[in-house]
Each structure stands twice: as structure tokens, then as C-alpha cells.
Design a protein around this motif. Structure first.
Motif, short mmCIF file in Angstrom:
data_model
loop_
_atom_site.label_atom_id
_atom_site.label_comp_id
_atom_site.label_asym_id
_atom_site.label_seq_id
_atom_site.Cartn_x
_atom_site.Cartn_y
_atom_site.Cartn_z
N GLU A 1 22.92 -5.14 -15.78
CA GLU A 1 22.30 -5.21 -14.46
C GLU A 1 21.82 -6.61 -14.12
N THR A 2 21.15 -7.26 -15.07
CA THR A 2 20.61 -8.59 -14.81
C THR A 2 21.71 -9.60 -14.57
N SER A 3 22.76 -9.55 -15.39
CA SER A 3 23.87 -10.49 -15.24
C SER A 3 24.63 -10.24 -13.95
N ALA A 4 24.83 -8.96 -13.59
CA ALA A 4 25.59 -8.64 -12.39
C ALA A 4 24.89 -9.12 -11.13
N PRO B 1 28.38 -12.31 -6.46
CA PRO B 1 28.62 -11.65 -5.17
C PRO B 1 29.30 -10.30 -5.43
N GLY B 2 28.75 -9.27 -4.87
CA GLY B 2 29.30 -7.94 -5.13
C GLY B 2 28.63 -7.22 -6.27
N GLY B 3 27.77 -7.91 -7.02
CA GLY B 3 26.97 -7.28 -8.06
C GLY B 3 27.77 -6.60 -9.14
N THR B 4 27.40 -5.36 -9.45
CA THR B 4 28.01 -4.62 -10.55
C THR B 4 29.52 -4.43 -10.35
N VAL C 1 27.24 -12.90 -18.23
CA VAL C 1 28.54 -12.70 -17.60
C VAL C 1 29.67 -13.14 -18.54
N LEU C 2 29.50 -14.30 -19.17
CA LEU C 2 30.51 -14.78 -20.12
C LEU C 2 30.67 -13.82 -21.29
N THR C 3 29.56 -13.23 -21.73
CA THR C 3 29.63 -12.26 -22.83
C THR C 3 30.44 -11.04 -22.43
N VAL C 4 30.24 -10.56 -21.21
CA VAL C 4 30.99 -9.40 -20.73
C VAL C 4 32.48 -9.72 -20.64
N VAL C 5 32.81 -10.93 -20.17
CA VAL C 5 34.22 -11.33 -20.08
C VAL C 5 34.83 -11.40 -21.48
N ALA C 6 34.10 -11.99 -22.43
CA ALA C 6 34.60 -12.06 -23.80
C ALA C 6 34.78 -10.67 -24.40
#
Length: 405
Positions: free
Chosen positions: A242-245, A249-252, A305-310
Motif C-alpha cells: 500500500e505505501t509503495s503503491a 499514478p494509478g496506485g495499486t 516498488v523496485l522490490t515488487v518488480v524484482a
């Protein structure tokens, strides 16, 4: 001097049609989540009841895959895939017509049984279409369609539902699935003669990929453990990020799209490893464990965000690498068994992971999920690494026993 046979190019038309079929299969599975609110209102049930349609789907795939594969074991796999796709189209049409929730449940159970058989048969036929050295790339192509089902299929279905109602989304899926059945009959090639051995290796099984039940079941169990940890955390991805999103733009929605695109990149990357499937699978599993652990750190949103992409890249590479290794370990003689084992494994991992970590959330909250999930995946990574080490120790004796060209 014996010259090895020329390695043929991938059968792209067949693989692309089968990949398109998996796209529709995944879209069919996840469609109720995309149209959750309007479908619930249309059927007069709570959203939790509509969400259960996805859980029931996974359970039916687990229960029916092996019996159905056994039932059609002597049939042409292309005919089985085409027939199963027709049944899936009928399931979507019946869901679109369903006047009550009970009818929708029956239609979904029919589709789930068809998809269990489809996954098993498609998995086995892909392995029969290509020599073993090209198996990783072929699997990645077909599973790329499944990934696109998550990234594009369900969002497009939601757009159709917003424009014309949730029933229109199921009608559209039914029409596309029926067209896919025709394409399977017209385009998909028959199996190669002597799949997995002669054409790929001149008659010898590659060192390190000896066929046997024990290695197959060991790897399958470890991969199942990986999926329990991964899907246990992914169930709560919207809460964990939630915090990263919030910075996007567009959030989650944007973060989920980024995860999906990263997963697609992971699938493509997995297809580049060829014979190095085992070390690549170990590396992807370790990377998944590390990214899950990183989710537990209260870091800057950009780093999140980078962690989620990885996480997306690492976890996206897992299914094609695991499926390639399982099919290789099974060999041609156990290919039908391995083909059925794969959908059971993945759907079982989804169900077990969601159930296990729902208990964690109920007792300790969402923030307690990442570390246990990372530990579960890390244990599986250790097991896979130990197995890879044992394989390398045995390889010199195996290689020495093979005749030289």
C-alpha cells in the motif's frame, strides 16, 4: 565420425496457438475476480460467494486432473486439447446464461475440470513437440500466454464488463475460446517421433537429467513448497504494498500491472537458460526468498516498488523453469504423469499458501506475512541447491559412461 542430427527450429505456430489457449484458460479461471461486484449483484449473492468460484476452480483442477488424464491416455493429444477447449467455451457460455448462483457454480466446475485436463495435456504435448535442449524455450513461450492472461486477459474482461455487463465478458471469452479450439485442430502439429531423446541427443539422455520417480517427486515437493510461500504472500500483495503503491499514478492498479509485466519478463528470461535449468531454478528461488524478506523492511516507497518488480521477475521465472525440469525428469515414459502433476502442483500450492497465510494474518496481521513466506521459500531453495550439488557429484560417472561421438 557420427554427426549429431540438426536441431530443428521451434514449431512457432503450434506453440503460439497453445500459448493463446493458456491465456484463455487463465482468463477463465480469474474472470470472477475481475467482475466481482457486478457478478455478485447480478446473481444476488455476497462478493465472498463469487470469490469462492475461484477457490472451487483450483480445488476441482487438483481433484480431476489425474483421473481425466487416465481416461484419455490413449487419445491423440491434439484432439484432447481441442475437445477440452470446446468444453471450456461451453462453460463460459453457461456462466453467461446462469440465472442463479447454483447454475454458475455448476458451469464453473465444468470449466475447471476441462482446464485441469487441458493443462496436463498441453504440458505433455509441448514436451513432445521439441527436442529436450529446446524444451525450456518452448515451455516459456506457452507459459507466456498464461502470464498474459493475468496481465491482459482479466483487465480486458473488466473493460468489457464495464461497457456491456459481466455476462458480456463471459460471452466474449466463450467466443474466443471456441475459436481457439478450431485453431488447435488446424494448426497444432503432431508429436515428434521418439520425443526427448533421439533428436536431441543422438539417442542418449543428457547427463544430469536421468529419468526416475524419486528425483521427480523430490523436485515436485520442493517446488510445491516454493509456491506455498510465494502465493501465501501474493494473496496479500495489495496490503503489503500500500505505501509503495501510493507514489505511483494509478496506485495499486499500476503496481499490480508492474508486477505482471515483470513476471512476463521473468518468463521470457527463463526460456534463455536451455540446459542450465537446475541452477537457474535455484537462483530464481533464492531471489524470490530475498525479495519476500525485503518486503518486511520498512523501506522508502521507491525501494518498495523496485522490490515488487524484482519479486515479479524472480517469481515469474519459477513456473517455466520448474515445469521444464519436471518434464525432463519425467522423460517420455512418464510425460503424461508429469503433465498432470504440474497443474495439481500449482493449484495445490495456491490453495495451501492462501490457507496457511490466512491463519498468519488472522493471528499476527498482514505485516507478519513476508518473513515466514521467505523462510518457506528459503527452505525449498536449500533443498533444490542440495539436490543440484548431488547431481553435479554424480555427473562425471554418468558422462564417462556415455559413448563418445
Amino acid at each position: 565420425m557420427n554427426t549429431p542430427p540438426r536441431d530443428p527450429a521451434l514449431p512457432w505456430p503450434s506453440l503460439l496457438v497453445l500459448g493463446g489457449t493458456t491465456l484463455l484458460m487463465v482468463t477463465a479461471e480469474m474472470l470472477p475476480t475481475a467482475v466481482l461486484a457486478p457478478m455478485s449483484a447480478g446473481l444476488g449473492v455476497a462478493e465472498s460467494d463469487t470469490g469462492m468460484l475461484v477457490s472451487l476452480w483450483a480445488a476441482v483442477v487438483v481433484v480431476t486432473s489425474f483421473p481425466l488424464v487416465r481416461l484419455v491416455r490413449d487419445r491423440d493429444r491434439r484432439a484432447v486439447v481441442a475437445g477440452g477447449t470446446v468444453v471450456l467455451a461451453a462453460s463460459s457460455a453457461l456462466t453467461a446464461l446462469a440465472p442463479t448462483y447454483a447454475v454458475a457454480v455448476g458451469a464453473r466446475l465444468l470449466g475447471a475440470a476441462a482446464v485441469g485436463l487441458l493443462w496436463a495435456t498441453v504440458n505433455a504435448h509441448v514436451a513432445d513437440l521439441v527436442p529436450e535442449r529446446r524444451l525450456a524455450r518452448a515451455v516459456a513461450v506457452v507459459l507466456g500466454g498464461a502470464t498474459l492472461g493475468m496481465v491482459l486477459g482479466t483487465p480486458l474482461a473488466r473493460l468489457a464488463a464495464d461497457a456491456a455487463g459481466w455476462r458480456a465478458a463471459f460471452w466474449g471469452l466463450a467466443v474466443l475460446t471456441a475459436a481457439a479450439a478450431v485453431a488447435v485442430r488446424l494448426v497444432v502439429a503432431p508429436a515428434r517421433p521418439d520425443p526427448g531423446t533421439t533428436a536431441a541427443t543422438g539417442g542418449a539422455t543428457p547427463a544430469g537429467h536421468r529419468h526416475g520417480t524419486a528425483p521427480l517427486l523430490t523436485v515436485t515437493g520442493l517446488v510445491a513448497l516454493v509456491l506455498v510461500g510465494h502465493y501465501g504472500a501474493y494473496t496479500y500483495i495489495t496490503r503489503l504494498t500500500e505505501t509503495s503503491a501510493a507514489i505511483l499514478p494509478g496506485g495499486t492498479g499500476s503496481l499490480l500491472l508492474a508486477f505482471g509485466l515483470a513476471s512476463a519478463a521473468g518468463v521470457a528470461l527463463a526460456g534463455r537458460f536451455g540446459e542450465r535449468t537446475v541452477p537457474a531454478l535455484v537462483a530464481a528461488t533464492v531471489a524470490t526468498a530475498l525479495t519476500l524478506a525485503a518486503l518486511a523492511i520498512d523501506a522508502e516507497p521507491a525501494l518498495g516498488v523496485l522490490t515488487v518488480v524484482a519479486w515479479g521477475v524472480a517469481s515469474g521465472a519459477l513456473p517455466p523453469l520448474a515445469q521444464t525440469l519436471i518434464l525432463r525428469l519425467a522423460g517420455p515414459e512418464r510425460r503424461a504423469f508429469a503433465g498432470a502433476l504440474i497443474p495439481v502442483l500449482f493449484n495445490g500450492g495456491i490453495a495451501a499458501g492462501a490457507a496457511l497465510f490466512s491463519t498468519v494474518v488472522a493471528t499476527a496481521g498482514v505485516t507478519a506475512v513476508p518473513l515466514p513466506a521467505a523462510v518457506v521459500v528459503g527452505v525449498a531453495a536449500t533443498g533444490l541447491a542440495l539436490r543440484a550439488g548431488a547431481r553435479r557429484t554424480a555427473e562425471p560417472r554418468t558422462a564417462a559412461a556415455l559413448p563418445k561421438a
